[in-house]
Design an enzyme around this catalytic site. Structure first.
Site, PDB file in Angstrom:
ATOM      1  N   TYR A  94      37.644  44.373  43.625  1.00 43.40           N
ATOM      2  CA  TYR A  94      36.999  45.521  42.962  1.00 43.40           C
ATOM      3  C   TYR A  94      38.054  46.475  42.408  1.00 43.40           C
ATOM      4  O   TYR A  94      38.018  46.864  41.235  1.00 43.40           O
ATOM      5  CB  TYR A  94      36.083  46.258  43.953  1.00 43.40           C
ATOM      6  CG  TYR A  94      35.716  47.668  43.495  1.00 43.40           C
ATOM      7  CD1 TYR A  94      34.839  47.866  42.439  1.00 43.40           C
ATOM      8  CD2 TYR A  94      36.281  48.790  44.105  1.00 43.40           C
ATOM      9  CE1 TYR A  94      34.514  49.149  41.994  1.00 43.40           C
ATOM     10  CE2 TYR A  94      35.958  50.074  43.680  1.00 43.40           C
ATOM     11  CZ  TYR A  94      35.076  50.247  42.628  1.00 43.40           C
ATOM     12  OH  TYR A  94      34.769  51.517  42.191  1.00 43.40           O
ATOM     13  N   GLU A 120      40.665  53.982  44.426  1.00 43.18           N
ATOM     14  CA  GLU A 120      41.106  52.712  45.027  1.00 43.18           C
ATOM     15  C   GLU A 120      42.166  52.017  44.193  1.00 43.18           C
ATOM     16  O   GLU A 120      42.874  51.140  44.686  1.00 43.18           O
ATOM     17  CB  GLU A 120      39.907  51.775  45.242  1.00 43.18           C
ATOM     18  CG  GLU A 120      38.863  52.413  46.127  1.00 43.18           C
ATOM     19  CD  GLU A 120      37.933  51.418  46.797  1.00 43.18           C
ATOM     20  OE1 GLU A 120      38.227  50.222  46.805  1.00 43.18           O
ATOM     21  OE2 GLU A 120      36.907  51.881  47.320  1.00 43.18           O
TER      22      GLU A 120
HETATM   23  P1  NAD Z   1      26.310  51.733  41.462  1.00 43.60           P
HETATM   24  O1  NAD Z   1      26.638  50.345  41.880  1.00 43.60           O
HETATM   25  O2  NAD Z   1      25.353  52.525  42.273  1.00 43.60           O
HETATM   26  O3  NAD Z   1      25.727  51.710  39.964  1.00 43.60           O
HETATM   27  C1  NAD Z   1      26.300  50.930  38.957  1.00 43.60           C
HETATM   28  C2  NAD Z   1      25.260  50.759  37.853  1.00 43.60           C
HETATM   29  O4  NAD Z   1      25.854  49.966  36.814  1.00 43.60           O
HETATM   30  C3  NAD Z   1      23.993  50.037  38.302  1.00 43.60           C
HETATM   31  O5  NAD Z   1      22.845  50.746  37.877  1.00 43.60           O
HETATM   32  C4  NAD Z   1      24.077  48.685  37.609  1.00 43.60           C
HETATM   33  O6  NAD Z   1      22.810  48.148  37.268  1.00 43.60           O
HETATM   34  C5  NAD Z   1      24.878  49.031  36.363  1.00 43.60           C
HETATM   35  N1  NAD Z   1      25.568  47.854  35.812  1.00 43.60           N
HETATM   36  C6  NAD Z   1      26.268  46.899  36.493  1.00 43.60           C
HETATM   37  N2  NAD Z   1      26.712  45.970  35.628  1.00 43.60           N
HETATM   38  C7  NAD Z   1      26.318  46.354  34.389  1.00 43.60           C
HETATM   39  C8  NAD Z   1      26.495  45.811  33.085  1.00 43.60           C
HETATM   40  N3  NAD Z   1      27.178  44.677  32.880  1.00 43.60           N
HETATM   41  N4  NAD Z   1      25.963  46.475  32.027  1.00 43.60           N
HETATM   42  C9  NAD Z   1      25.255  47.611  32.220  1.00 43.60           C
HETATM   43  N5  NAD Z   1      25.041  48.167  33.431  1.00 43.60           N
HETATM   44  C10 NAD Z   1      25.573  47.541  34.496  1.00 43.60           C
HETATM   45  O7  NAD Z   1      27.712  52.471  41.301  1.00 43.60           O
HETATM   46  P2  NAD Z   1      28.049  54.011  41.492  1.00 43.60           P
HETATM   47  O8  NAD Z   1      28.408  54.244  42.891  1.00 43.60           O
HETATM   48  O9  NAD Z   1      27.006  54.838  40.846  1.00 43.60           O
HETATM   49  O10 NAD Z   1      29.409  54.081  40.645  1.00 43.60           O
HETATM   50  C11 NAD Z   1      29.406  54.471  39.268  1.00 43.60           C
HETATM   51  C12 NAD Z   1      30.830  54.386  38.750  1.00 43.60           C
HETATM   52  O11 NAD Z   1      31.662  55.249  39.506  1.00 43.60           O
HETATM   53  C13 NAD Z   1      31.455  53.000  38.850  1.00 43.60           C
HETATM   54  O12 NAD Z   1      32.215  52.776  37.694  1.00 43.60           O
HETATM   55  C14 NAD Z   1      32.334  53.067  40.081  1.00 43.60           C
HETATM   56  O13 NAD Z   1      33.439  52.195  39.981  1.00 43.60           O
HETATM   57  C15 NAD Z   1      32.770  54.525  40.022  1.00 43.60           C
HETATM   58  N6  NAD Z   1      33.100  55.105  41.343  1.00 43.60           N
HETATM   59  C16 NAD Z   1      32.176  55.149  42.333  1.00 43.60           C
HETATM   60  C17 NAD Z   1      32.494  55.746  43.554  1.00 43.60           C
HETATM   61  C18 NAD Z   1      31.508  55.851  44.681  1.00 43.60           C
HETATM   62  O14 NAD Z   1      31.889  56.346  45.761  1.00 43.60           O
HETATM   63  N7  NAD Z   1      30.272  55.456  44.528  1.00 43.60           N
HETATM   64  C19 NAD Z   1      33.773  56.266  43.751  1.00 43.60           C
HETATM   65  C20 NAD Z   1      34.703  56.148  42.727  1.00 43.60           C
HETATM   66  C21 NAD Z   1      34.345  55.595  41.504  1.00 43.60           C
HETATM   67  O1  TDX Z   2      29.126  48.679  57.160  1.00 41.04           O
HETATM   68  C1  TDX Z   2      30.192  49.264  56.879  1.00 41.04           C
HETATM   69  N1  TDX Z   2      31.059  49.600  57.875  1.00 41.04           N
HETATM   70  C2  TDX Z   2      32.247  50.213  57.649  1.00 41.04           C
HETATM   71  O2  TDX Z   2      32.999  50.502  58.591  1.00 41.04           O
HETATM   72  C3  TDX Z   2      30.540  49.610  55.529  1.00 41.04           C
HETATM   73  C4  TDX Z   2      29.620  49.272  54.394  1.00 41.04           C
HETATM   74  C5  TDX Z   2      31.738  50.263  55.316  1.00 41.04           C
HETATM   75  N2  TDX Z   2      32.567  50.531  56.344  1.00 41.04           N
HETATM   76  C6  TDX Z   2      33.837  51.235  56.062  1.00 41.04           C
HETATM   77  C7  TDX Z   2      34.701  50.618  54.990  1.00 41.04           C
HETATM   78  C8  TDX Z   2      35.385  51.831  54.373  1.00 41.04           C
HETATM   79  O3  TDX Z   2      36.525  52.171  55.134  1.00 41.04           O
HETATM   80  O4  TDX Z   2      33.478  52.519  55.567  1.00 41.04           O
HETATM   81  C9  TDX Z   2      34.359  52.943  54.522  1.00 41.04           C
HETATM   82  C10 TDX Z   2      33.536  53.178  53.273  1.00 41.04           C
HETATM   83  O5  TDX Z   2      33.052  51.934  52.844  1.00 41.04           O
HETATM   84  P1  TDX Z   2      32.187  51.768  51.503  1.00 41.04           P
HETATM   85  O6  TDX Z   2      30.997  52.663  51.573  1.00 41.04           O
HETATM   86  O7  TDX Z   2      31.971  50.320  51.277  1.00 41.04           O
HETATM   87  O8  TDX Z   2      33.151  52.417  50.405  1.00 41.04           O
HETATM   88  P2  TDX Z   2      34.636  52.049  49.945  1.00 41.04           P
HETATM   89  O9  TDX Z   2      34.992  50.654  50.248  1.00 41.04           O
HETATM   90  O10 TDX Z   2      35.553  53.122  50.486  1.00 41.04           O
HETATM   91  O11 TDX Z   2      34.480  52.210  48.346  1.00 41.04           O
HETATM   92  C11 TDX Z   2      33.701  53.312  47.818  1.00 41.04           C
HETATM   93  O12 TDX Z   2      34.538  54.324  47.351  1.00 41.04           O
HETATM   94  C12 TDX Z   2      35.305  54.059  46.205  1.00 41.04           C
HETATM   95  C13 TDX Z   2      32.780  52.834  46.684  1.00 41.04           C
HETATM   96  O13 TDX Z   2      31.965  51.775  47.142  1.00 41.04           O
HETATM   97  C14 TDX Z   2      33.574  52.398  45.490  1.00 41.04           C
HETATM   98  O14 TDX Z   2      32.701  52.080  44.402  1.00 41.04           O
HETATM   99  C15 TDX Z   2      34.458  53.523  45.073  1.00 41.04           C
HETATM  100  O15 TDX Z   2      35.263  53.156  43.990  1.00 41.04           O
END
Ligand code: NAD
Ligand code: TDX
Length: 370
Positions: free
Chosen positions: A159, A135
């Site tokens: 974010y 992102e």
């Molecule tokens: P998540 O929200 O499921 O988990 C984040 C964790 O970080 C939680 O357990 C939370 O308690 C902990 N946390 C938050 N603030 C904190 C703090 N101040 N100190 C210590 N712990 C803290 O997120 P995720 O989906 O597992 O993402 C993990 C990483 O990967 C993030 O850095 C996110 O930006 C990155 N990321 C996620 C996605 C995705 O699709 N989920 C995609 C790209 C990058």
């Molecule tokens: O209720 C919904 N309806 C909907 O249409 C939600 C929750 C999402 N959406 C759409 C928004 C996005 O186009 O679906 C797509 C995916 O949404 P999210 O699951 O919120 O993900 P996104 O915003 O793409 O971001 C995710 O990928 C990059 C993760 O949350 C981030 O942490 C990561 O960095």
């Protein structure tokens, strides 16, 4: 044998990484630090905590004294930094926590690691992996080429801006102080233990409960879906074999628009009900319980402000330099994910009701600080 710190290890990707790391490198000492925000859940880690194969510390990465004590005690040579506020919609309504954790928290962690590794003469051997997102690169049009590691940064949500800031800090620490850091920017993860605020689990759970499936805008927004197990394999590869100072994009090679993803989830749930008649009794309000289709629940709602249209990842560098390639086919991964949520109803009911967090705050005897 390494002493490894995983931040955010009780989050979605963090839990998957802890299990993957434990399986791949059983001799390593793993310490998890997690603030246990609403997004955290430590149940899957409890057996590992109980048999002392990991140490869990409830704490904030922005707590400099705690971070320093942890480094002094455990002498980490690897840091996988995943702790973050991660949900775009929350960053729109309440951006401050994103700056606190993603920017200032990352700064505190970087500085602690740098100071410790300098003093311990470990800058040549230690590694800090900063886990970031696609992102930061902004939004693509339908015909644009996929993001590469040299795409310009154009974050559109609070974010994304906070993650971009943290990437820049990491880069500055490398250039200025010789910090042995690497960055990964990955696409949308899916799989077990994902919080039900994110698209795929939200749609699965709403469909099972017969609630509307809220698709933002016209549902034409495109995401690249990466199975969390492929992501974790890539992270372990990059931290050991990547070149410090470099960025590696991680993608799933599965671009889909949200309409298609939600439709596929509906079809997968319909098929699961057709092949397992016990599901109708467990989820009586799901349309599939009465041989209907979950697609009837799809509801188009007001768009997310600043909604990025398309993300796509060019992961050539990761494949050619480090040999990492995604293995999980999207249809198969989605089917397994639907099955995981069907098999883990207690887990997501706890998370959605808030009971888990209330219980953990009140009852669990974690170490709060060292
Ligand atoms: P998540 O929200 O499921 O988990 C984040 C964790 O970080 C939680 O357990 C939370 O308690 C902990 N946390 C938050 N603030 C904190 C703090 N101040 N100190 C210590 N712990 C803290 O997120 P995720 O989906 O597992 O993402 C993990 C990483 O990967 C993030 O850095 C996110 O930006 C990155 N990321 C996620 C996605 C995705 O699709 N989920 C995609 C790209 C990058
Ligand atoms: O209720 C919904 N309806 C909907 O249409 C939600 C929750 C999402 N959406 C759409 C928004 C996005 O186009 O679906 C797509 C995916 O949404 P999210 O699951 O919120 O993900 P996104 O915003 O793409 O971001 C995710 O990928 C990059 C993760 O949350 C981030 O942490 C990561 O960095």
């Amino acid at each position: 044998m390494q002493s490894v710190l995983i931040t955010g290890g009780a989050g979605f990707i963090g839990q998957n990484l802890v299990h993957a790391w434990r399986a791949a490198q059983p001799a390593d000492r793993l310490t998890i630090v997690d603030a246990m925000t609403y997004a955290a859940n430590v149940r899957s880690l409890e057996p590992l905590i109980a048999d002392r194969s990991i140490e869990f510390v409830k704490g904030d990465i922005g707590d400099a004294a705690l971070m320093q004590r942890l480094f002094d005690e455990h002498k980490f040579s690897r840091v996988a930094h995943l702790a973050a506020e991660s949900h775009v919609d929350r960053s729109i309504s309440d951006p401050e926590a994103f700056l606190q954790t993603n920017v200032l928290g990352t700064f505190t962690l970087l500085k602690t690691a740098l100071d410790f590794w300098r003093a311990a003469a470990m800058l040549d051997t230690a590694r800090f992996l900063h886990v970031s997102t696609d992102e930061v690169y902004g939004s693509l049009g339908p015909a644009d080429p996929a993001f590469t590691e040299s795409s310009p940064y154009r974050p559109n949500s609070p974010y994304a801006a906070s993650k971009a800031s943290s990437d820049h800090l990491v880069r500055a620490f490398v250039a200025t102080y010789g910090m042995p850091a690497l960055i990964t920017n990955c696409s949308n993860n899916y799989g077990p233990y994902q919080h039900p605020e994110k698209l795929i689990p939200l749609m699965i759970i709403h469909a099972l409960e017969g609630k509307p499936l809220p698709v933002y805008g016209d549902g034409s927004n495109v995401r690249d879906w990466l199975h969390v197990s492929d992501h974790c394999d890539a992270l372990m590869n990059v931290i050991e074999r990547g070149r410090t100072g470099e960025t590696y994009n991680v993608g799933g090679g599965n671009e889909r628009n949200n309409r298609d993803v939600v439709g596929l989830i509906c079809d997968t749930i319909d098929a699961a009900f057709a092949s397992d008649t016990r599901l109708a009794a467990r989820f009586p309000t799901c349309p599939a319980a009465a041989a209907g289709s979950c697609r009837t629940l799809i509801t188009y709602v007001t768009d997310r402000p600043g909604h990025d249209h398309r993300y796509a990842i060019d992961a050539t560098k990761l494949a050619t330099e480090l040999g990492s390639r995604c293995k999980v086919d999207f249809e198969r991964g989605l089917k397994q994910t639907v099955q995981w949520y069907l098999d883990h109803e207690t887990w997501w009911r706890d998370v959605t009701s808030g009971a888990y967090k209330a219980w953990i705050d009140k009852n669990y005897g974690f170490r709060r600080a060292v």
